[in-house]
Design a protein around this motif. Sequence first.
Motif, PDB file in Angstrom:
ATOM      1  N   GLN A 300       0.829  -1.201   0.000  1.00 53.21           N
ATOM      2  CA  GLN A 300       0.000   0.000   0.000  1.00 53.21           C
ATOM      3  C   GLN A 300       0.865   1.253   0.000  1.00 53.21           C
ATOM      4  O   GLN A 300       0.614   2.204  -0.759  1.00 53.21           O
ATOM      5  CB  GLN A 300      -0.921  -0.005   1.223  1.00 53.21           C
ATOM      6  CG  GLN A 300      -1.719   1.269   1.434  1.00 53.21           C
ATOM      7  CD  GLN A 300      -2.849   1.447   0.430  1.00 53.21           C
ATOM      8  OE1 GLN A 300      -3.294   0.486  -0.180  1.00 53.21           O
ATOM      9  NE2 GLN A 300      -3.323   2.665   0.265  1.00 53.21           N
ATOM     10  N   GLU A 304       0.940   4.047  -3.012  1.00 55.21           N
ATOM     11  CA  GLU A 304       0.666   5.474  -2.808  1.00 55.21           C
ATOM     12  C   GLU A 304       1.810   6.329  -3.355  1.00 55.21           C
ATOM     13  O   GLU A 304       1.578   7.355  -4.005  1.00 55.21           O
ATOM     14  CB  GLU A 304       0.444   5.751  -1.325  1.00 55.21           C
ATOM     15  CG  GLU A 304      -0.842   5.148  -0.773  1.00 55.21           C
ATOM     16  CD  GLU A 304      -0.981   5.351   0.725  1.00 55.21           C
ATOM     17  OE1 GLU A 304      -0.059   5.946   1.339  1.00 55.21           O
ATOM     18  OE2 GLU A 304      -2.004   4.924   1.294  1.00 55.21           O
ATOM     19  N   VAL A 338      -5.666   2.711  -3.617  1.00 57.56           N
ATOM     20  CA  VAL A 338      -5.337   4.134  -3.558  1.00 57.56           C
ATOM     21  C   VAL A 338      -6.385   4.863  -4.381  1.00 57.56           C
ATOM     22  O   VAL A 338      -6.561   4.567  -5.563  1.00 57.56           O
ATOM     23  CB  VAL A 338      -3.926   4.418  -4.103  1.00 57.56           C
ATOM     24  CG1 VAL A 338      -3.547   5.876  -3.852  1.00 57.56           C
ATOM     25  CG2 VAL A 338      -2.899   3.488  -3.476  1.00 57.56           C
TER      26      VAL A 338
END
Length: 805
Positions: A300, A304, A338
């Motif tokens: 993650q 991002e 995201v």
Amino acid sequence: MMSSSSKPARKWPIWARRWLRRLGWAGAGLLVLVLLLLGTFELVVRARAYPVGDLAPHADSQRLRDARGGLLREAVSGQGTRAAWVPLSDMSPLVIDATIAVEDARFFSHDGIDRIGVLRATVDALRHGRAVSGASTLTMQLVRLVHPHARSLAGKLGEMVDARRLERAVSKRTILEQYLNRAPYGAGTVGVEAASQRFFGKPSRHLSLAEAALLAGLPKAPTDLNPLLHPAAARARQRVVLARLLRTGKLTRAARDSALAEPLRYVSAPPLTAPHFTDYVLSLRPPPGELATTLDPALQADAERLLAEHVRALAPSGVTNAAAVILDNASCGILAMVGSADYHEPSSGAVNGAVARRQPGSALKPFTYALAFEAGATPASVVADIETRYGDPEGTLFSPQNYSKDFLGPVLMGDALGMSLNVPALRVANRVGPDALLERLHRFGFASLDQPAAHYGLGLTLGNGEVTLLELAQGYAALARTGVACRATPFAAVAAATAAGARPTTTPRVLPAEIAYLISDVLSDEGLRSAAFGPANALLLGFPVAVKTGTSSNFRDNWAIGYTQRYTVAVWSGDFGGHSMNHLAGASGAGPLFHRLMTRTVARDPAHLGPRPFDAPAGIVEVSVCALSGQRPGPSCPHTRSVHVTRDHAPSEPCPWHRELAIDRRNGLLAGPRCPARFVDHRVFAALPASYSSWQRDHDFESPPTRESPLCPSTGVIPGALVITYPRPGEVFLIEPGYDRRTQTLGLTAEVDPPLPEVTWHLDGRPLAAARWPYDATWQLAPGAHTLELIAAGKRSDPISFEVR
């Protein structure tokens, strides 16, 4: 006889004796009154039981944790507080003792009402003329927390009644557990467990003496004693709690001094991690309490970062935002999500592009071709990429175009899908039908397509409906799962059940495994990708991955979705406001981010050996076909290629298009067998169906001659003979759906020797047209079996039979 020295007994005056009697009666009356009041109080207490059902644990706040157990977010409960209900056995004895010492030292010896405390509070109030100390027990405080009473004498009496009822109904330990889970501790926390986690970042069972004493003192004034805002006041209250513990014998002076000297280390509020993902999870209304999710925190974080870099790099081209979703295909768990380049950007950062509805462009084409393959077509089936008009000939006509603004003529379906050609996709959609396509898309999970099929029409395959990035990700993941539906989930328990195959009723098969493989095989063909986007495009990853791009109308949205056997990555780039990008297509607008995310994702496995090619099911065979016709190669086919098809629909007929013809080199016409060898060339021609005639003319595609050379005719042409040279016996012609019937005609040609002034064409026994030299005629195609003849000067040609479908 009485002694003279004795004195008579003193008698009280009558008025004094009268007052003593009155005081005695008054005292007796007061005692009776008190006893009556106490009896009445007890009768009221016993008249009704305490509603213990109201003591059910309150809803906890939601604590979302990533796949590794890290806290992603704590969301407040329905009451707007952070709470976590724990049993008394899971709390530190230190915080229990400290709470009793400072709030209700005689807790275990009273029945809900501390009469000594009441007497003391009454005396203090009489002495000072106002209330200076309270007499509320823990039981009374709990009653007030569950059912608040008015701040009046009647309200206080009501608390006492309920406290007595509560003590009769439950144990002291239950009352302690209820109080310690319901008391407010400041900073939006309710209960000692939530307070312990908020202020010290640890469960309450791990509190030190100093920490327990500080927390025990907070319920007196949670706001004014908030240690994050008023540390000095909180420390002063802590000293009071430690003094009470010392006075009640619960700790030694040495322990008190050690607690006073211990520094208190408060934790700051955790940062908002994976905000779009946690927003999405909370929108699904999960149950309160601890909730394990599927999010991979490292992936993650990288997603991002890569997404933000991508948006910055393409900002000059009009890209202002992007979104990405990464799924584990086995479990359908969301590994990363995201929703925008910057969640904290004030105008639209909090918009979650992963679940926003946008037009997907060509991203739905694979599902259209999947239905065609399921109906019997194969990647080797031919579809016409020629100018086509759809609609009512008397009304508005729609003439689709490819991205290149050109047409490729006859194209194999696999090539048409791999190169994302629009015109063939519409032909395939017309074949399978919008209703069937929409129904299948719903089964794949595209719930956003909530209009009837007539609303979308054939344009559904080109993306005129609106879907979400998450729906595309789970749709493509179903292809990776060999046709088994994928319902993307953020919940670890659901994902684990899916991976274990424990949810067969909610994960049905939406496509046969063989058909899913054919789509994956086409989309993983890097040769087709290079043909469509050039040899240096971002979609060439160097390992087996199926990829499809999409570009919505006016370049508003760019998409790139792809999958290996294990992972699916879906990317959107564009502008939340719908502004057009600078002619940026999916391969260049979303492709670079897809490339980086997929490369990062497949490397997450500790024993990473690289993705494997897609496994072919048993019903798949590899065949060699003519690259133009898609049929078995004939001796004249100049180019062949290998194609995977289903065994039941493998091409069985030889190529009907490529023919080697003898050509009279003097005029380029058909050479008869009498032609001297020095005048004859043997050349291969592709005899395409009549529907390609306009395309052939516009693209200088050489067609075979249809007339025989008059310099060396075949033996069948003798003086005075009439010979039909086109169409040929047994040929089959197709009427193209969606194309204006008036433009679908067949050219008729003949050889007449010697030349005659005029001939008449007859179709099915009726005159069709009269023609002069060179005797050509045109006929509008009509379905059915037909017979064609040529008549002139009392002579009749041999009949030619053909069929139109």
